[in-house]
Design an enzyme around this catalytic site. Structure first.
Site, PDB file in Angstrom:
ATOM      1  N   SER A  89       0.790  -1.230   0.000  1.00 18.52           N
ATOM      2  CA  SER A  89       0.000   0.000   0.000  1.00 18.52           C
ATOM      3  C   SER A  89       0.820   1.276   0.000  1.00 18.52           C
ATOM      4  CB  SER A  89      -0.948   0.011   1.197  1.00 18.52           C
ATOM      5  OG  SER A  89      -2.183  -0.578   0.844  1.00 18.52           O
ATOM      6  N   TYR A 195     -11.129   2.405   4.770  1.00 16.92           N
ATOM      7  CA  TYR A 195     -10.013   2.146   3.872  1.00 16.92           C
ATOM      8  C   TYR A 195     -10.440   1.152   2.795  1.00 16.92           C
ATOM      9  CZ  TYR A 195      -4.964   1.454   2.879  1.00 16.92           C
ATOM     10  OH  TYR A 195      -3.714   1.406   2.314  1.00 16.92           O
ATOM     11  N   SER A 196     -10.400   1.576   1.564  1.00 15.50           N
ATOM     12  CA  SER A 196     -10.833   0.727   0.453  1.00 15.50           C
ATOM     13  C   SER A 196      -9.814   0.770  -0.667  1.00 15.50           C
ATOM     14  CB  SER A 196     -12.191   1.181  -0.080  1.00 15.50           C
ATOM     15  OG  SER A 196     -12.535   0.467  -1.256  1.00 15.50           O
ATOM     16  N   ASN A 197      -9.242  -0.377  -0.983  1.00 15.79           N
ATOM     17  CA  ASN A 197      -8.276  -0.447  -2.080  1.00 15.79           C
ATOM     18  C   ASN A 197      -8.879  -0.004  -3.406  1.00 15.79           C
ATOM     19  OD1 ASN A 197      -5.911  -1.600  -0.712  1.00 15.79           O
ATOM     20  ND2 ASN A 197      -7.237  -3.350  -0.358  1.00 15.79           N
ATOM     21  N   GLY A 341       3.020  -0.440   3.932  1.00 16.30           N
ATOM     22  CA  GLY A 341       2.253  -1.347   3.088  1.00 16.30           C
ATOM     23  C   GLY A 341       2.748  -2.772   3.180  1.00 16.30           C
TER      24      GLY A 341
END
Length: 390
Positions: A89, A195-197, A341
């Site tokens: 991330s 939190y959303s990819n 990440g």
């Protein structure tokens, strides 16, 4: 090939701890600088079960690099201090910077609705660029969601036997976005934080739509080449890893038995521009120092980038636009900026003071079996050592 952790689980994967290795070598340090406090901090990660770690610190005493553990299970060689690794991330910070450069050029506004640029997806007209970068869009995370009541809503496979079997499968960004949109949103756009990819997959598509070029090409043109980041790339569906590198391992349940697999080579297209990049501690240091010192964005956008959302509190502080902002407390440098990440088997750390003068970048590799429970304490001790002199 075109060149170009809330917790580490936020990329859609949990950093896997390694088996406690015996006979671990003493960390290698930069010539002429013996920093025993840094050597000890690196060693603690290995003592807690991780296979290996490399660390780079740049401060008023110069630049220090060191490593501990092993490059490959069963071997004795330490991880290279200039080794490549998957940054997970941490990619989001690069993606946010690309989008904000387009904002600086007037190609789009922070509060511009996304649907106007990407009409084919039918996004809620209230979702803006700012909401994507700060995770306030409400878009379902395509790697799955853990709801407040404990219910898990699955997305694409990123763990267990299912991921192992599909680790070389190629996903298209549009496929990931459409999977997200097939699920109910977490909340009304702008009403909360989650939190959303998927937010950063959409951000990638925005970059491509606004420039007419691939994400990897724009990354190369706007950031990698100007900063001479020759060891950083957005690999797309390429499953390889440039040399040198430390191996990464994934432990999973196989018919009731724990199995550990070398997953150094894997196709990262499942996470796309939310976490697919490869880099080194040196390149991350160069990049993050340049960003925080104002070399990549104008001052007004740096201010916007550091405005955090009150509901985004996590182990790493609060979330702004593509980065965390954290106050380390009394006796420290004050505020630090970061975006860490992970990607199955690899983890990355990237920290800087707001002026870019003091930085810390690192890679941690998983091994066989252990718990992640000690990771927060080890990270906190490392931060205190680097940024508080403790």
């Amino acid at each position: 090939m075109t060149k170009s952790l809330k917790t580490f689980r936020r990329t859609g994967v949990t950093v896997l701890a390694a088996a406690l290795l015996t006979g671990v070598a003493v960390p290698a340090a930069s010539a002429g600088q013996d920093r025993p406090e840094l050597r000890q901090a690196v060693q603690e990660f290995v003592d807690n079960g991780y296979a290996g770690m490399q660390l780079r610190v740049r401060d008023e005493r110069g630049e220090w690099t060191g490593s501990a553990g092993v490059r490959e299970l069963g071997g004795t060689a330490k991880p290279s201090t200039d080794g490549h690794f998957r940054v997970g991330s941490t990619t989001k910070n690069f993606t946010a910077t690309l989008v904000l450069q387009l904002v600086a050029e007037g190609k789009i506004g922070l509060d511009t609705p996304v649907v106007g640029v990407l009409p084919r997806f039918g996004f809620d007209r209230r979702i803006t660029v700012r909401m994507l970068l700060q995770h306030t869009s409400g878009l379902f995370n395509h790697t799955g969601e853990l709801l407040p009541d404990g219910t898990i809503v699955p997305g694409i496979p990123w763990s267990g036997q299912e991921w192992v079997d599909k680790r070389f499968h190629t996903y298209q960004p549009e496929e990931l976005v459409r999977l997200s949109l097939s699920k109910p949103p977490r909340f009304e756009p702008g009403a909360s934080w989650s939190y959303s990819n998927t937010n950063y997959v959409v951000a990638r598509l925005l970059v491509e739509a606004l420039t007419g070029h691939s994400f990897a090409d724009e990354l190369d043109r706007r950031i990698l080449r100007p900063l001479k980041l020759r060891d950083t790339l957005s690999p797309g569906s390429w499953s390889g890893m440039p040399k040198p590198y430390a191996h990464a391992y994934y432990t999973y349940d196989d018919a009731g038995r724990q199995k550990t697999l070398d997953v150094t080579h894997q196709n990262p297209s499942w996470i796309s521009a939310a976490g697919d990049m490869i880099s080194t501690t040196k390149d991350l240091q160069t990049y993050f120092s340049a960003l925080q010192s104002g070399k990549l964005l104008p001052p007004w956008l740096m201010t916007e980038m550091r405005k955090t959302h009150p509901k985004s509190e996590s182990l790493f502080g609060r979330y702004g636009l593509g980065q965390f902002v954290q106050d380390l407390g009394p006796g420290c440098v004050g505020t630090v900026i970061s975006h860490n990440g992970s990607n199955n088997g690899y983890a990355a750390l990237m920290y800087s003071t707001p002026d870019g003068s003091k930085t810390m970048t690192a890679s941690v590799t998983a091994g066989a079996t252990a718990s992640d429970a000690k990771f927060p304490d080890a990270l906190n001790k490392l931060l205190k050592t680097v940024f508080c002199g403790k």
